[in-house]
Design a protein around this motif. Structure first.
Motif, mmCIF file in Angstrom:
data_model
loop_
_atom_site.group_PDB
_atom_site.id
_atom_site.type_symbol
_atom_site.label_atom_id
_atom_site.label_comp_id
_atom_site.label_asym_id
_atom_site.label_seq_id
_atom_site.Cartn_x
_atom_site.Cartn_y
_atom_site.Cartn_z
ATOM 1 N N MET A 38 -8.071 3.226 -0.712
ATOM 2 C CA MET A 38 -7.059 2.551 0.095
ATOM 3 C C MET A 38 -7.586 1.216 0.606
ATOM 4 O O MET A 38 -6.910 0.196 0.516
ATOM 5 C CB MET A 38 -6.668 3.473 1.243
ATOM 6 N N ALA A 39 -8.826 1.260 1.144
ATOM 7 C CA ALA A 39 -9.401 0.024 1.664
ATOM 8 C C ALA A 39 -9.599 -0.983 0.539
ATOM 9 O O ALA A 39 -9.439 -2.186 0.743
ATOM 10 C CB ALA A 39 -10.722 0.317 2.366
ATOM 11 N N LEU B 58 0.818 -1.215 0.000
ATOM 12 C CA LEU B 58 0.000 0.000 0.000
ATOM 13 C C LEU B 58 0.855 1.270 0.000
ATOM 14 O O LEU B 58 0.343 2.365 -0.181
ATOM 15 C CB LEU B 58 -0.943 0.020 1.205
ATOM 16 N N PHE C 155 -16.254 -0.038 3.882
ATOM 17 C CA PHE C 155 -16.925 0.634 2.774
ATOM 18 C C PHE C 155 -18.247 1.162 3.314
ATOM 19 O O PHE C 155 -19.210 0.411 3.448
ATOM 20 C CB PHE C 155 -17.133 -0.314 1.606
ATOM 21 N N TRP D 163 -7.731 -1.334 -2.202
ATOM 22 C CA TRP D 163 -6.424 -1.960 -2.450
ATOM 23 C C TRP D 163 -6.114 -2.988 -1.372
ATOM 24 O O TRP D 163 -5.584 -4.052 -1.649
ATOM 25 C CB TRP D 163 -5.326 -0.891 -2.457
ATOM 26 N N ASP E 153 -16.132 4.162 -2.636
ATOM 27 C CA ASP E 153 -16.131 4.501 -1.215
ATOM 28 C C ASP E 153 -14.730 4.795 -0.692
ATOM 29 O O ASP E 153 -14.536 5.750 0.055
ATOM 30 C CB ASP E 153 -16.712 3.331 -0.398
ATOM 31 N N ASP E 154 -13.769 3.960 -1.023
ATOM 32 C CA ASP E 154 -12.463 4.074 -0.377
ATOM 33 C C ASP E 154 -11.387 3.355 -1.196
ATOM 34 O O ASP E 154 -11.358 2.132 -1.254
ATOM 35 C CB ASP E 154 -12.550 3.455 1.033
ATOM 36 N N GLU F 36 -7.296 0.486 -10.188
ATOM 37 C CA GLU F 36 -7.033 0.983 -11.537
ATOM 38 C C GLU F 36 -8.009 0.388 -12.534
ATOM 39 O O GLU F 36 -8.586 1.089 -13.364
ATOM 40 C CB GLU F 36 -5.604 0.639 -11.954
ATOM 41 N N ILE G 115 -6.173 -2.007 7.427
ATOM 42 C CA ILE G 115 -5.540 -0.708 7.620
ATOM 43 C C ILE G 115 -6.107 0.031 8.828
ATOM 44 O O ILE G 115 -7.191 -0.270 9.316
ATOM 45 C CB ILE G 115 -5.630 0.161 6.344
ATOM 46 N N ARG H 153 -11.892 1.915 8.237
ATOM 47 C CA ARG H 153 -12.077 2.110 6.796
ATOM 48 C C ARG H 153 -12.959 1.051 6.148
ATOM 49 O O ARG H 153 -12.595 0.454 5.137
ATOM 50 C CB ARG H 153 -10.721 2.145 6.096
ATOM 51 N N GLY I 290 -3.533 9.772 -6.670
ATOM 52 C CA GLY I 290 -2.917 10.368 -5.498
ATOM 53 C C GLY I 290 -2.641 11.858 -5.653
ATOM 54 O O GLY I 290 -2.243 12.512 -4.709
ATOM 55 N N ARG I 291 -2.855 12.399 -6.870
ATOM 56 C CA ARG I 291 -2.680 13.837 -7.051
ATOM 57 C C ARG I 291 -3.965 14.556 -6.656
ATOM 58 O O ARG I 291 -5.017 13.933 -6.548
ATOM 59 C CB ARG I 291 -2.380 14.148 -8.526
#
Lengths: 274, 295
Positions: free
Chosen positions: B177-178, A64, A107, B180, B174-175, B187, A101, A105, B91-92
């Motif tokens: 990071m979660a 990550l 959904f 991934w 929704d998220d 992607e 994480i 977090r 991430g930008r």
């Protein structure tokens, strides 16, 4: 029981970190040489203060880091004997590494049921999917009661359970938990840690637990690593760590009060030594 | 007051509105995954229409062949946009992605202009323009067909979002990071949502192309589509459908009563007022989600 675990551990670690270094944005050195080992089927804790590099270590393992523009610049990570190098997070989940994480977090706009489905590998058959969900609900009966509410409306404890359950849906062999006790009432921490221990025992799931709550963590793990300022400064069995007077003083809240100047001095010396 | 006249205005307005919804559905699909209003959706719609025409007029294929081929091509165009233009922006800041969609819009409009020029071409679906009466109301056939397509597409997408793949897309929205962390390829999910939005663009382009024929002005649908999407809440499909109907009625009825007073052109004024009021009074739209806060 601990001693048999240890001998097994020595010959067959599921995860090995060999002095890894993590760079953020190609300049900021977040961890500087962390080495650790998680025995197959064992439970290990990574302890340390805020900002010590615990979360970064987990992100290096799960991949990550990439999402935060960090990368492992030195050292190697081996999972099950295989170097995992630069692979994207979804490949590592496929290998059996799952990272819960920090901050739960879940959904939020999905129901708990959908949260679990989202995490199941796309190749999983409908039948397995159903039985896996049942299995998760049997570990966390509270979730079964609320399986069709939006997950954002669950309580903090329920969300943490859902986050762990969701991770279990990926069929991990190594579960990494980042601060599962954060912001939870003490009785919930006990409940959740009990369940983690139960899953570890029943399924042989290896666990790497990151915690600030060292008291709770050292109760369930066999080994602990203490990380400070991006480095591992101490590594021992849980029993030895609990007995260590420095650990008691800094992380377990025991010991005699010392004056601040001494503490600072101690820390500085400690860093130079390791 | 003439009630039949008002009813006719409203029904025709609602039908036109559902065609705006069709466009807005494409915007919502991208917004859900990328959190940006896709400013290139208008250009994609136009591109879709031009590709259909390229196969039907230039190569002489029948429309029922040309449209599916174009849908497949645009599906891959959508995937390509994510891969080439958006992936490296992960991430930008969101505003960079927004600017990228603006860049895409200009790029697509420039390219289509170079290839096909500025002349207007007909998209002949063969729909009759003879008067069609439902009771006392005079309705337009193509608008009715388009509205039907719009509703059907909405239902199809709602069902899609309940499938396992659809649930993953919603998880991504929704998220990141979660997502991934549990092995979802963010992607590919974002790519899929762009691909679906591009498919919607072809369908929108065909129907609007039949109504106003195909030229550069087709890309200006963006303004109305965006208003509908904002009014609906940007991330709500149902909101897009309802807001489309609402805006269509307001626009049609409003213009009919205002135009004689101001000498025409009040249609766009109604749209502008709706957009401004939405942002001022209800920034998350009719059905947009506000982030859940537990009490």
């Amino acid at each position: 029981m601990n001693s048999t675990n240890e001998t097994e551990a020595a010959k067959d670690p599921i995860l090995t970190l060999n002095s890894i270094e993590v760079l953020y944005d190609s300049v900021l050195l977040a961890i500087k040489g962390v080495s650790l080992e998680v025995p197959n089927g064992g439970m290990v804790a990574l302890l340390g203060a805020n900002g010590a590099g615990k979360s970064t270590t987990l992100k290096a393992i799960s991949g990550l880091l990439k999402a935060e523009r960090g990368k492992v610049s030195r050292g190697e990570i081996r999972f099950d004997g295989q170097v995992i190098g630069d692979s994207p997070p979804q490949d590592r989940v496929g290998l059996g590494i799952c990272h819960v994480i920090e901050g739960r977090r879940v959904f939020e706009h999905l129901t708990p049921d959908e949260n679990l489905e989202a995490a199941a590998p796309i190749s999983m058959s409908r039948q397995t999917l159903k039985s896996e969900k049942e299995r998760i609900y049997s570990y966390f009966p509270r979730l079964a009661e609320r399986k069709s509410a939006e997950a954002g409306y669950l309580s903090g404890g329920e969300q943490q359970m859902l986050a762990i359950g969701r991770a279990l849906m990926t069929q991990p062999r190594l579960l990494m938990l980042d601060e599962p006790s954060l912001g939870l009432a003490p009785f919930l921490v006990v409940e959740i840690f009990d369940i983690i221990q139960k899953i570890n025992r029943e399924q042989g799931l290896s666990v790497l637990l990151v915690e600030q709550n060292a008291v709770a963590a050292l109760k369930i793990v066999s080994h602990g690593y203490l990380i400070e300022n991006g480095r591992v400064v101490m590594h021992d069995t849980a029993a030895a760590l609990k007995a260590n007077s420095d650990i008691q003083e800094f992380y377990l809240g025991g010991g005699e009060a010392k004056n601040f100047h001494d503490i600072k001095h101690y820390r500085r010396r400690k860093r130079w030594l390791t | 007051m003439d009630w039949i006249f008002l009813a006719e205005l409203s029904v025709n307005g609602a039908l036109t509105g559902l065609l705006y919804s069709l466009f807005a559905i494409g915007l919502v699909l991208v917004y859900k995954s990328s959190s940006v209003p896709n400013l290139a959706q208008g250009a994609l719609t136009m591109l879709g229409a031009y590709i259909v025409l390229a196969f039907s007029l230039s190569l002489g294929l029948p429309l029922w062949v040309a449209i599916p081929i174009s849908i497949i091509i645009m599906f891959f165009v959508g995937l390509g946009i994510e891969k080439v233009a958006l992936r490296r922006l992960a991430g930008r800041p969101i505003v960079m992605i927004l600017m990228m969609t603006l860049g895409l819009d200009i790029f697509i409009r420039g390219t289509t202009m170079a290839f096909w020029g500025g002349t207007s071409r007909p998209m002949d679906l063969g729909v009759s323009y003879d008067p069609f009466f439902a009771g006392p109301l005079l309705l337009s056939r193509i608008h009715m067909i388009g509205a039907g397509v719009s509703v059907a597409l909405f239902i199809a997408i709602v069902f899609f979002f309940r499938s396992r793949l659809g649930i993953r897309l919603r998880a991504i929205s929704d998220d990141y990071m979660a997502s991934w962390s549990v092995g979802i390829s963010v992607e590919r999910g974002v790519g899929l949502s762009w691909a679906l939005a591009s498919v919607v663009a072809v369908i929108t382009g065909v129907i609007w192309g039949e109504i106003q024929s195909v030229d550069q002005s087709l890309s200006l649908l963006l303004l109305k589509g965006l208003t509908v999407a904002v009014l609906g809440g940007l991330d709500s499909l149902f909101g897009a459908v309802l807001a489309g109907i609402l805006l269509g009625i307001l626009e049609n009825v409003g213009a009919a009563y205002l135009d004689p007073l101001v000498g025409g052109g009040s249609r766009d004024l109604v749209v502008a007022i709706v957009l401004i009021l939405t942002v001022m009074v209800r920034p998350h739209g009719l059905f947009g989600r506000h982030d859940i806060e537990r009490v």
